[in-house]
Design an enzyme around this catalytic site. Sequence first.
Site, short mmCIF file in Angstrom:
data_model
loop_
_atom_site.label_atom_id
_atom_site.label_comp_id
_atom_site.label_asym_id
_atom_site.label_seq_id
_atom_site.Cartn_x
_atom_site.Cartn_y
_atom_site.Cartn_z
N GLY A 260 -82.27 50.99 43.71
CA GLY A 260 -83.17 49.92 43.30
C GLY A 260 -83.72 49.02 44.38
N GLY A 261 -83.55 49.38 45.64
CA GLY A 261 -84.09 48.52 46.72
C GLY A 261 -85.57 48.24 46.53
N ASP A 303 -85.75 62.11 33.21
CA ASP A 303 -86.24 62.97 34.27
C ASP A 303 -87.73 62.67 34.43
OD1 ASP A 303 -87.35 65.14 35.74
OD2 ASP A 303 -85.62 66.37 35.21
N CYS A 372 -87.05 59.67 52.60
CA CYS A 372 -86.30 59.25 53.79
C CYS A 372 -85.91 60.52 54.56
CB CYS A 372 -85.08 58.42 53.42
SG CYS A 372 -83.97 59.20 52.25
C1 SAM Z 1 -84.12 58.48 47.42
S1 SAM Z 1 -83.25 58.02 45.99
C2 SAM Z 1 -84.21 56.64 45.49
C3 SAM Z 1 -83.96 55.34 46.22
C4 SAM Z 1 -84.59 54.14 45.53
N1 SAM Z 1 -86.00 54.33 45.27
C5 SAM Z 1 -84.39 52.84 46.27
O1 SAM Z 1 -85.32 52.33 46.89
O2 SAM Z 1 -83.28 52.31 46.20
C6 SAM Z 1 -83.73 59.26 44.87
C7 SAM Z 1 -83.35 59.01 43.41
O3 SAM Z 1 -84.00 60.03 42.64
C8 SAM Z 1 -83.24 60.26 41.48
N2 SAM Z 1 -83.74 61.53 40.89
C9 SAM Z 1 -83.51 62.79 41.32
N3 SAM Z 1 -84.18 63.67 40.56
C10 SAM Z 1 -84.86 62.96 39.64
C11 SAM Z 1 -85.74 63.29 38.56
N4 SAM Z 1 -86.07 64.56 38.31
N5 SAM Z 1 -86.25 62.29 37.82
C12 SAM Z 1 -85.92 61.00 38.06
N6 SAM Z 1 -85.09 60.62 39.05
C13 SAM Z 1 -84.57 61.58 39.84
C14 SAM Z 1 -81.83 60.26 41.98
O4 SAM Z 1 -80.93 59.98 40.94
C15 SAM Z 1 -81.89 59.15 43.05
O5 SAM Z 1 -81.43 57.93 42.50
#
Ligand code: SAM
Length: 440
Positions: A260-261, A303, A372
């Site tokens: 959530g950042g 999703d 990232c």
């Molecule tokens: C890079 S992290 C996100 C970091 C976040 N945006 C932040 O700024 O803190 C990727 C996120 O994508 C989620 N994720 C992976 N596949 C997904 C999907 N098909 N639909 C929704 N979320 C998904 C994961 O659970 C993970 O929390």
Amino acid sequence: MSGSPEASPPAAGLASRQAAVAILSQVLRRKRPLDQAAAEILAGSSLAPRDWGFARAIAAASLRRFGQLEALLRTFVPKTPPPHKAGPTLEILIAGAAELLFLNVPAHAAVDAANRLAQADSKAVHFKALINAVLRRVAAEGPSVLAQQDAAALNAPDWLFERWIANYGEAQARLVAEAHLAIPPLDLTLQALDDPYTDFNAALRLAPGRLRLKDAGKIENLPGFQDGRWWVQDFAASLPAMLFSDVAGRTVIDLCAAPGGKTLQLASVGARVTAVDAVSERLALIADNLARTKLSAHLIAADARDWRPEAPSPFVLLDAPCTATGTIRRHPDLPWIKSAADLVSAESLQSELLDAAGDMTAQGGILVYAVCSLEPEEGVEQIDSFLRRRSDFARSELSPSETFDRTFITPKGDLATLPFYWAEKGGMDGFYAARLKRLL
Ligand SMILES: C[S@@+](CC[C@H](N)C(=O)[O-])C[C@H]1O[C@@H](n2cnc3c(N)ncnc32)[C@H](O)[C@@H]1O
């Protein structure tokens, strides 16, 4: 050659080392992320939380320098015995060598602890004499062997180092790999970017509302944590959410939002954020962060490939799941648990998510895509191929005045940071972001 100690040995030294060896086994053999393995093993251990830091420091240093340590050990024992015979012998050796060479632990303490760890394991006990002899040699000869090593190349797996050379050239690939060897600082984003925050005397002010701390200790104990005036976020990770223009009072869909950042950044400037993540436990992390910072967002567990908003949104952020090779400084386990196959599966998920995000963007709206990762297949190549299949979108190039440093802007007008940027200030994560406009 030694790194600054991440934590010094506590009284519960043996239990800390036992936990470190167990964490290393989980990462190296079961390919589990360091954070996950450490959280589970430390919570299930007899160690008091105040002693967790040393166990984590041993595991982290062992992984950050794994390539070097493995090569060093191989000069003394050409073939380490397999785990079905030797149990955690390799982990005891790696952790012991990391203590000796990178954590400034005195030789007698590290070698004695390794002997006791071997003694306590029904398999490793048969290799106690070997462990003792090898670690004595590491203490005596290790520093001179290390001085001859190519640390950058050894501490990155070949498949990654080779692709960085192919994509960035040898000189930059080395700078990337070298940046991964340093313990990264802790970056905070302030809720109010103009907050004249003075609690952290020693903090470096990277940019408005972006503070950097060295040796910060436990996050929960830092001033301002409880009242939610800031959250932890690498400086580079705070850049993509700034690529929208004024979002105050506007709807922003934040896809793949946990922990959530970026949700907090958007909510703190007054956006009405709908945050979507597929993993409910991770969504709970956003809820915690929102509660602490007294910000609000609408949270949806779904999703993002299937979920659709009631109406297309003027602003969509997709921070896609990726190999995360831009965050190796913070996650030294990544090189040893990821493989080229992970890159391939991340790529296909990213392109599906991009298509879905495109459908959620209103005509005239802005879609920001971020990862990232240092790998072009997850970054610029995703965007180029999305633009080939979606003629209703065009790049909205960044202008130098929109970021803190024109080096962050690529020739195509996207954002890209590398871990050695601002090295004199402590570097930053590697991030890629592109801003797209929906034309039709
Ligand atoms: C890079 S992290 C996100 C970091 C976040 N945006 C932040 O700024 O803190 C990727 C996120 O994508 C989620 N994720 C992976 N596949 C997904 C999907 N098909 N639909 C929704 N979320 C998904 C994961 O659970 C993970 O929390």
